[in-house]
Design a protein around this motif. Structure first.
Motif, PDB file in Angstrom:
ATOM      1  N   GLN A  26       0.819  -1.204   0.000  1.00  0.00           N
ATOM      2  CA  GLN A  26       0.000   0.000   0.000  1.00  0.00           C
ATOM      3  C   GLN A  26       0.858   1.260   0.000  1.00  0.00           C
ATOM      4  O   GLN A  26       0.616   2.203  -0.767  1.00  0.00           O
ATOM      5  CB  GLN A  26      -0.921  -0.008   1.224  1.00  0.00           C
ATOM      6  CG  GLN A  26      -2.011  -1.059   1.176  1.00  0.00           C
ATOM      7  CD  GLN A  26      -2.722  -1.222   2.501  1.00  0.00           C
ATOM      8  OE1 GLN A  26      -2.517  -0.435   3.439  1.00  0.00           O
ATOM      9  NE2 GLN A  26      -3.556  -2.237   2.616  1.00  0.00           N
TER      10      GLN A  26
ATOM     11  N   GLN B 297      -6.747  -6.554  -4.390  1.00  0.00           N
ATOM     12  CA  GLN B 297      -6.844  -5.109  -4.480  1.00  0.00           C
ATOM     13  C   GLN B 297      -5.794  -4.591  -5.457  1.00  0.00           C
ATOM     14  O   GLN B 297      -4.615  -4.931  -5.344  1.00  0.00           O
ATOM     15  CB  GLN B 297      -6.625  -4.467  -3.113  1.00  0.00           C
ATOM     16  CG  GLN B 297      -7.675  -4.809  -2.089  1.00  0.00           C
ATOM     17  CD  GLN B 297      -7.497  -4.024  -0.811  1.00  0.00           C
ATOM     18  OE1 GLN B 297      -7.098  -2.862  -0.844  1.00  0.00           O
ATOM     19  NE2 GLN B 297      -7.802  -4.628   0.323  1.00  0.00           N
TER      20      GLN B 297
ATOM     21  N   TYR C   7      -3.781  -1.860  -6.016  1.00  0.00           N
ATOM     22  CA  TYR C   7      -3.380  -0.736  -5.167  1.00  0.00           C
ATOM     23  C   TYR C   7      -3.093   0.538  -5.953  1.00  0.00           C
ATOM     24  O   TYR C   7      -3.251   1.646  -5.430  1.00  0.00           O
ATOM     25  CB  TYR C   7      -2.163  -1.129  -4.329  1.00  0.00           C
ATOM     26  CG  TYR C   7      -2.494  -2.060  -3.196  1.00  0.00           C
ATOM     27  CD1 TYR C   7      -3.532  -1.786  -2.320  1.00  0.00           C
ATOM     28  CD2 TYR C   7      -1.767  -3.233  -2.987  1.00  0.00           C
ATOM     29  CE1 TYR C   7      -3.842  -2.640  -1.272  1.00  0.00           C
ATOM     30  CE2 TYR C   7      -2.071  -4.097  -1.945  1.00  0.00           C
ATOM     31  CZ  TYR C   7      -3.103  -3.795  -1.093  1.00  0.00           C
ATOM     32  OH  TYR C   7      -3.409  -4.641  -0.059  1.00  0.00           O
TER      33      TYR C   7
END
Length: 343
Positions: A65, A295, A297
């Motif tokens: 992240q 996800q 990112y």
């Protein structure tokens, strides 16, 4: 006449010296009137913005992240001449007191914006209040509720993630009419209420289906070892269990470690996870995890930066933004080639 000449030299020599120094440094000369040596208007120095990020835990997902957020900052700095964004982050290590101290440190560093990924949706509120009281714009990303929040950002709609799991479960039930799923739900931190929605669609589907049963639930605090010991206990207590949904890849490692140690046949189990970390991707590749809601990112944290800047600059008037499922893809063996390398 000599006095006039001396006066002219006195005025000209400093300007000549400026040109010489500028030539040596390969920089344009800007005079006090704001024009360059070529006569064009001088460039305005970009506004410097320092963004602080208080992360709840720097695990595998957190590392990815922060790398994605830094990449988004680099891209924005390259695109915009009027801004120069700098970035600093802290790791609360899942400790509320540490997070409050971290935010105090970020304020002391002179951050213009502080983003908080909270350890606890209530316990971490004093951190936001401290930042707000010191004139810092605040952004939260984990469902906190407080007047001290300038922008609540939902980069991933947790319920949309849960619905992707349910869609996959329905596919498996359709393929095998005899299949009945007895499900264990592995949650993250009890204090992070937003992430509880990651399992909500499964619980709702279980209420309406006679082929899906919620057998057990437990908070494992994003911890691999706790998830492993939890599943070890479940295997003893609930021998009928054949499906586990983990709220993170970090915990899914513990889930699959327990299953492997027990010698289960993965063909007879469904293991659901999310995040799409390198570890989670490998679990799918090895056939230990059936689906990992990955996800993307670059999308999630690119939007976070965009919305934070818009709020800071006043072009975003709302105090809430939900990206929905824009940053989510279902990673399975069937979609592996398409999604595994997406960042």
């Amino acid at each position: 006449m000599k006095n006039v000449t001396k006066k002219i030299l006195a005025l000209v020599m400093p300007m000549l010296l400026m040109f010489v120094l500028a030539a040596c440094n390969n920089q344009p000369v800007v005079n006090t009137q704001g024009s360059t040596a070529s006569g064009t208007e001088g460039t305005v120095a970009p506004e410097k913005i320092l963004i602080g990020y208080s992360l709840n835990k720097l695990d595998d997902a957190g590392t990815r992240q922060m790398a994605a957020f830094q990449k988004a900052i680099n891209e924005t700095n390259a695109e915009r001449d009027d801004l120069q964004i700098e970035f600093t982050m802290t790791d609360a290590q899942s400790n509320v007191d540490q997070q409050i101290s971290d935010v105090e440190t970020l304020v002391a560093k002179g951050c213009d914006i502080i983003i908080v990924s909270c350890v606890d949706t209530k316990g971490s509120i004093p951190a936001l209040e401290f930042a707000k009281n010191n004139g810092v714009m605040t952004v939260e990303v984990r469902g906190m509720v407080s007047d001290a929040i300038d922008l609540s950002y939902v980069g991933v709609d947790e319920y949309a993630l849960s619905q992707m799991w349910v869609d996959y479960i329905k596919e498996q039930l359709d393929k095998n009419p005899e299949l009945v799923l007895n499900v264990g739900l592995v949650y993250g931190n009890a204090g992070q209420t937003l992430q509880l929605q990651r399992h909500q669609a499964i619980k709702e589907f279980a209420e309406e289906s006679d082929r899906v049963n919620i057998t057990a639930e437990n908070y494992c605090n994003w911890d691999t070892q706790l998830a492993m010991s939890t599943v070890e206990d479940w295997l003893q207590t609930y021998p009928e269990m054949n499906c586990i949904a983990s709220a993170s890849d970090e915990m899914c490692v513990g889930v699959t470690n327990a299953l492997t140690s027990a010698g289960v046949n993965y063909d007879e189990w469904l293991v659901l996870s999310c995040d799409g970390t390198d570890t989670g991707i490998q679990l799918v590749k090895d056939g230990k995890s059936d689906i990992d809601i990955k996800q993307i990112y670059s999308r999630r944290f690119g939007l976070l930066l965009d919305m934070s800047l818009e709020k800071y600059e006043g072009t975003l008037t709302d105090n809430y933004y939900n990206a929905g499922s824009l940053a989510l893809v279902p990673l399975t063996l069937d979609t592996f080639d398409e999604y595994a390398t997406m960042e």
